[in-house]
Motif scaffolding. Sequence first.
Motif, PDB file in Angstrom:
ATOM      1  N   VAL A 142     -57.855  17.372  -3.801  1.00  0.00           N
ATOM      2  CA  VAL A 142     -58.539  18.504  -4.442  1.00  0.00           C
ATOM      3  C   VAL A 142     -57.822  19.811  -4.116  1.00  0.00           C
ATOM      4  O   VAL A 142     -57.608  20.659  -4.989  1.00  0.00           O
ATOM      5  N   VAL A 143     -57.435  19.986  -2.871  1.00  0.00           N
ATOM      6  CA  VAL A 143     -56.716  21.202  -2.477  1.00  0.00           C
ATOM      7  C   VAL A 143     -55.384  21.305  -3.209  1.00  0.00           C
ATOM      8  O   VAL A 143     -55.019  22.363  -3.735  1.00  0.00           O
ATOM      9  N   VAL A 144     -54.635  20.205  -3.284  1.00  0.00           N
ATOM     10  CA  VAL A 144     -53.352  20.211  -3.988  1.00  0.00           C
ATOM     11  C   VAL A 144     -53.562  20.505  -5.472  1.00  0.00           C
ATOM     12  O   VAL A 144     -52.801  21.267  -6.089  1.00  0.00           O
ATOM     13  N   LEU A 145     -54.603  19.953  -6.072  1.00  0.00           N
ATOM     14  CA  LEU A 145     -54.915  20.204  -7.476  1.00  0.00           C
ATOM     15  C   LEU A 145     -55.240  21.677  -7.715  1.00  0.00           C
ATOM     16  O   LEU A 145     -54.748  22.287  -8.668  1.00  0.00           O
ATOM     17  N   ILE A 146     -56.028  22.260  -6.852  1.00  0.00           N
ATOM     18  CA  ILE A 146     -56.378  23.686  -6.997  1.00  0.00           C
ATOM     19  C   ILE A 146     -55.133  24.555  -6.861  1.00  0.00           C
ATOM     20  O   ILE A 146     -54.925  25.492  -7.643  1.00  0.00           O
ATOM     21  N   ILE A 147     -54.291  24.267  -5.906  1.00  0.00           N
ATOM     22  CA  ILE A 147     -53.048  25.037  -5.733  1.00  0.00           C
ATOM     23  C   ILE A 147     -52.157  24.894  -6.967  1.00  0.00           C
ATOM     24  O   ILE A 147     -51.552  25.859  -7.433  1.00  0.00           O
ATOM     25  N   GLY A 148     -52.075  23.695  -7.516  1.00  0.00           N
ATOM     26  CA  GLY A 148     -51.281  23.472  -8.727  1.00  0.00           C
ATOM     27  C   GLY A 148     -51.796  24.270  -9.910  1.00  0.00           C
ATOM     28  O   GLY A 148     -51.019  24.856 -10.670  1.00  0.00           O
ATOM     29  N   ILE A 149     -53.103  24.314 -10.090  1.00  0.00           N
ATOM     30  CA  ILE A 149     -53.692  25.090 -11.191  1.00  0.00           C
ATOM     31  C   ILE A 149     -53.424  26.578 -10.992  1.00  0.00           C
ATOM     32  O   ILE A 149     -53.036  27.282 -11.937  1.00  0.00           O
ATOM     33  N   LEU A 150     -53.605  27.077  -9.791  1.00  0.00           N
ATOM     34  CA  LEU A 150     -53.332  28.492  -9.516  1.00  0.00           C
ATOM     35  C   LEU A 150     -51.865  28.830  -9.755  1.00  0.00           C
ATOM     36  O   LEU A 150     -51.540  29.883 -10.312  1.00  0.00           O
ATOM     37  N   ALA A 151     -50.966  27.943  -9.353  1.00  0.00           N
ATOM     38  CA  ALA A 151     -49.535  28.183  -9.573  1.00  0.00           C
ATOM     39  C   ALA A 151     -49.210  28.186 -11.056  1.00  0.00           C
ATOM     40  O   ALA A 151     -48.400  28.991 -11.523  1.00  0.00           O
ATOM     41  N   ALA A 152     -49.817  27.293 -11.820  1.00  0.00           N
ATOM     42  CA  ALA A 152     -49.565  27.233 -13.268  1.00  0.00           C
ATOM     43  C   ALA A 152     -49.994  28.510 -13.968  1.00  0.00           C
ATOM     44  O   ALA A 152     -49.390  28.922 -14.959  1.00  0.00           O
ATOM     45  N   VAL A 153     -51.017  29.157 -13.458  1.00  0.00           N
ATOM     46  CA  VAL A 153     -51.481  30.419 -14.042  1.00  0.00           C
ATOM     47  C   VAL A 153     -50.663  31.590 -13.512  1.00  0.00           C
ATOM     48  O   VAL A 153     -50.312  32.509 -14.259  1.00  0.00           O
ATOM     49  N   ALA A 154     -50.323  31.564 -12.249  1.00  0.00           N
ATOM     50  CA  ALA A 154     -49.681  32.712 -11.608  1.00  0.00           C
ATOM     51  C   ALA A 154     -48.212  32.874 -11.970  1.00  0.00           C
ATOM     52  O   ALA A 154     -47.733  34.001 -12.128  1.00  0.00           O
ATOM     53  N   VAL A 155     -47.471  31.792 -12.112  1.00  0.00           N
ATOM     54  CA  VAL A 155     -46.028  31.886 -12.350  1.00  0.00           C
ATOM     55  C   VAL A 155     -45.708  32.614 -13.659  1.00  0.00           C
ATOM     56  O   VAL A 155     -44.883  33.531 -13.666  1.00  0.00           O
ATOM     57  N   PRO A 156     -46.342  32.278 -14.795  1.00  0.00           N
ATOM     58  CA  PRO A 156     -46.047  33.035 -16.018  1.00  0.00           C
ATOM     59  C   PRO A 156     -46.416  34.522 -15.890  1.00  0.00           C
ATOM     60  O   PRO A 156     -45.703  35.384 -16.401  1.00  0.00           O
ATOM     61  N   GLN A 157     -47.507  34.827 -15.219  1.00  0.00           N
ATOM     62  CA  GLN A 157     -47.894  36.227 -15.032  1.00  0.00           C
ATOM     63  C   GLN A 157     -46.880  36.955 -14.154  1.00  0.00           C
ATOM     64  O   GLN A 157     -46.571  38.117 -14.391  1.00  0.00           O
ATOM     65  N   TYR A 158     -46.377  36.275 -13.157  1.00  0.00           N
ATOM     66  CA  TYR A 158     -45.360  36.861 -12.296  1.00  0.00           C
ATOM     67  C   TYR A 158     -44.084  37.145 -13.090  1.00  0.00           C
ATOM     68  O   TYR A 158     -43.498  38.225 -12.975  1.00  0.00           O
ATOM     69  N   LYS A 159     -43.660  36.178 -13.903  1.00  0.00           N
ATOM     70  CA  LYS A 159     -42.459  36.375 -14.713  1.00  0.00           C
ATOM     71  C   LYS A 159     -42.638  37.545 -15.669  1.00  0.00           C
ATOM     72  O   LYS A 159     -41.705  38.322 -15.894  1.00  0.00           O
TER      73      LYS A 159
END
Length: 158
Positions: A14-31
């Motif tokens: 569950v923790v890995v899944l949550i981190i993956g979802i946050l990364a999927a949202v954050a990386v495009p915004q960061y770029k």
Amino acid sequence: MKNKQAFTLIELLVVVLIIGILAAVAVPQYKWAVEKARAAEAMTLTKAIADANRIYYMANGSYGDYTDLAVDIPGTFYTWSDSVHGVVTKYFNCRTRTASGIQYLGMCNRRIDANNSYSIYVDSDDQWYCAVEGEIGEKICRHLTGRSEKKGGVISFQ
């Protein structure tokens, strides 16, 4: 009773899944945030070249090529054809430009990838332009100009 001090496999998943979802949202915004910052840098470099060109005009009565200007932009000097000179920075190619009888005092362009680029330039009437290619380039120009209409891939702004 024993006191367990460990995580179960489900809790870790569950923790890995949550981190993956946050990364999927954050990386495009960061770029996107990074590209907006680069576009602001392009405007600063373009303004520096244009200001140096205005000073050159006041001293000589005509606009100059990049080699004539008292501007120091960090990067590698380049010559493109016999009459076009400029500087290549980490992200931009910057120079002066004359096209269709219009003197552009400063210009910086960036190729993001094979299908996306933008160029920011200013003319002698202090009219700014953002020329686009592709969806990302258009998004950048719309962000810079606050305008959505374009003519032939160019958005003008003050």
